[in-house]
Structures are given as C-alpha cells and as structure tokens.
Write a protein that holds these residues in place. Structure first.
Motif: not given
Lengths: 109, 109, 109, 109
Positions: D36, D27-28, D23-24, D39-40, D17, D46, D43, D20-21
């Motif tokens: 970067a 991106l913002k 990651f999201d 983010i990788r 969880k 997760a 993912r 995922q949060i």
C-alpha cells in the motif's frame, strides 16, 4: 510493457519535448502575436502527450482512447507549426507528424 | 481532509482557474508580445496549483513541499500580472496573491 | 467560459475529488487486495478529470474529445466502486455517475 | 536546453517510468496490503517527476524548486521500495536513488 507500446512511448516523449521547446521558443520570438495559436497548440499537445505516456506505463484500459485524442492533438499542432519557418516550429511539426503516424499505426494494429 | 487543507484547496483552485483564463485571454490580446512573460507564468502557476490540489486530496507527505513551491509560483505570476491593466491580469494577480497568502498561512500553522 | 462548461467543470471537479479521496482511503483499508482495481480506476479517473478541467478553462478545441474520454473513465470507475460497500467507494461511484451524466449531456447539447 | 538539464531529464524520465511500472505491478501482487505505501509513493514520485520534466523543457525559474521536491519524493519512494524484494520494487528503488543523486548534483552545481 510490450514492444508496441514501448515504441509508441518514445515517439510520444519526443513529440512532448518538441512541443515544450517550441512553446518556450515561441514566447521568445519577436513577433509573438503570430505565434499565439502555436503557443496554444504546443501546450495542448504536450499535455496530452504527457498523459499518454503516463497511462502507457500503467497498462490502462483507457490507453487507446487517449492515443486517439493524441492523434488529434498532433494533427492540430503540426498543422499550425507547419505554417511557421522557425526551426523550433519545423522540428515540432515533424515530431507531431511522426507521433501522429505512430499513434495511428498503434490503433490500427 | 481537514478544514485547513479544505480551505487552502478552494484558494488554490480559484488561483488555477484565474491563471488558465488569463493564459487564454493573453493569447487573444492585440499585443501578445507584451504578454509573453504573463503567458509563461500563468501556465507555470496553473500547473503547480493543479499538483497541489492533487496532493491535498491524497494527504501526501510531500504536500507542504508543494505548497512552498506554490507560494513562489503565485508570487512570480502575481508580480507579472500586476504590471498589466487587462481585467484578466488584474483578476489573476488578485487570485495569485490570495493563494500565496493562504499557502503561507497554511505553512505557518 | 460559458455556463454549460462552467456547470460541467463543477461536476468534474467533484468527481476528481471523490476519486482522490477514494484512492487514499482504499490504500488504508484492511483488505487492500480487494481494492486493487478500485485504486487503479480512481487514479485514472482523477487524472482524466484533471485534464478535462485544465482544458475547459482554456477553451481548447480538444475539449470535447477529452470529455468523451471522461465519460469512459467515469463509467469504468463507477462500475468498480459500486461493487464495494465502503462509504468512500459509494460516494465515489455516485460522483462518477453524476460526472458521466454531465459529460454526456454536454456532448449531446 | 543545456547539457546539465538534458542529463537530469534522462534520469527523471527513467525514474518516472520505474515508478509507474512499480505502481502497476504492486497492484497485481498477491499481498497488495503490504504494498500500500509503495503504491502511494510510486504515484507521488511519478507525478513529481512528470512535472520536473515538463518544467525542464520550458526553462522555468521554478525548475530548481521542483528539483528539490523531486529529491524528497525520490528519497521517500526509494526508502519504501528498498523494503520489498520484488524485482519491480528493487528496480524502482535503484531508479529513484539515481534520480535523487542526479537532482542533488544538479542543485549543487
């Protein structure tokens, strides 16, 4: 993640867990042949639930589409599980029905 | 994606497909009870293969770790499938052995 | 697996691969900020494609539902990728549009 | 499912969880370029956590192998997230370290 999604995720996780446990237990039953359709729907429902949770956390635009598929997966799995007396099937059916209701409530909101 | 990974991915995809088809076919057999372990290992191997492909395309640092788990998943599934005469089991066993060999070759390179 | 599903699966696999490669390449671009939405949609589309392939091989009753979600995922990802000149985005957009068309043709048949 | 696995699953779900949060949220962020690698790894971690949970419920023989990969995924993701001051990164790093510890404790038991 907002409260509505958070609540839905709990139901979906509970359903996924029940489906995985039922899948495993069905394969250990004496009469596996009777459980074939249950094994199949357990796996499908667990797979869909897993993706729903995944997308919930990421606030995806496709979330509602997946929740709608989850309604169908839960219906199919619950209908199958309800035909069997095994505890794991009954528990799975219950979790699927609760998840189905939660998904429908979310989509209607 | 380099040639070595590209070649490996083809084998893993073929293995995943054979496992999914075998899973489905086992559930339709007359003697499902005999196929219980096959159904279980088919699903596990397909799941692992799916993740291996996923990570291959993204050039993940964890790729080799997953390929090593894939070796084990293929071994387990092939050993199980080899015990059954059904065409789908024999084809699945073959695909698993080829995938296992491809994974080992990749890790040794 | 019948011919129609087999053909669809090839398109979905090609789309999934293009999305994974685009996701990876976007993260390596100089201007990652411009690629944020592309990174997000690449991942979502790849995830949906993965599940579609998974369910195709198992002849699931939920297959058509997932193919319908795949249409949406491809549309969203293609629309985003088409806005970027990078080769990986253009190739991903093309793969998504072909997958979208294949999914629609399958559902219409 | 035994108590040890049940406890581990809670940690893995919390980690999934958080990833995922994160990651999201990455991106913002204004400076996506700096995020970067985060983010990788979000993912990847997760994805691995998802498979670990999946296999936990099914009492798979490959469970320990996946838990070992999860240790690595958590280490990589935590090391990356710890370099960023964002709340979501700090929370993700914490969840990854707790998951890593829980996985190691499970494997040592």
């Amino acid at each position: 993640m907002n409260k509505a999604v958070e609540g839905l995720v709990s139901q979906v996780l509970a359903c996924q867990k029940a489906c995985q446990i039922c899948f495993d237990a069905c394969l250990k039953e004496d009469h596996v042949a009777m459980m074939a359709e249950c094994i199949r729907t357990d796996r499908e429902c667990a797979d869909i639930c897993g993706l729903v949770v995944d997308f919930a956390y990421r606030e995806s635009n496709l979330f509602s589409d997946l929740v709608a598929v989850c309604v169908r997966a839960c219906e199919v799995c619950a209908t199958e599980c309800e035909q069997h007396d095994h505890d794991h099937c009954q528990q799975c059916a219950k979790a699927c029905r609760e998840c189905e209701a939660a998904c429908k409530a979310f989509l209607a909101a």
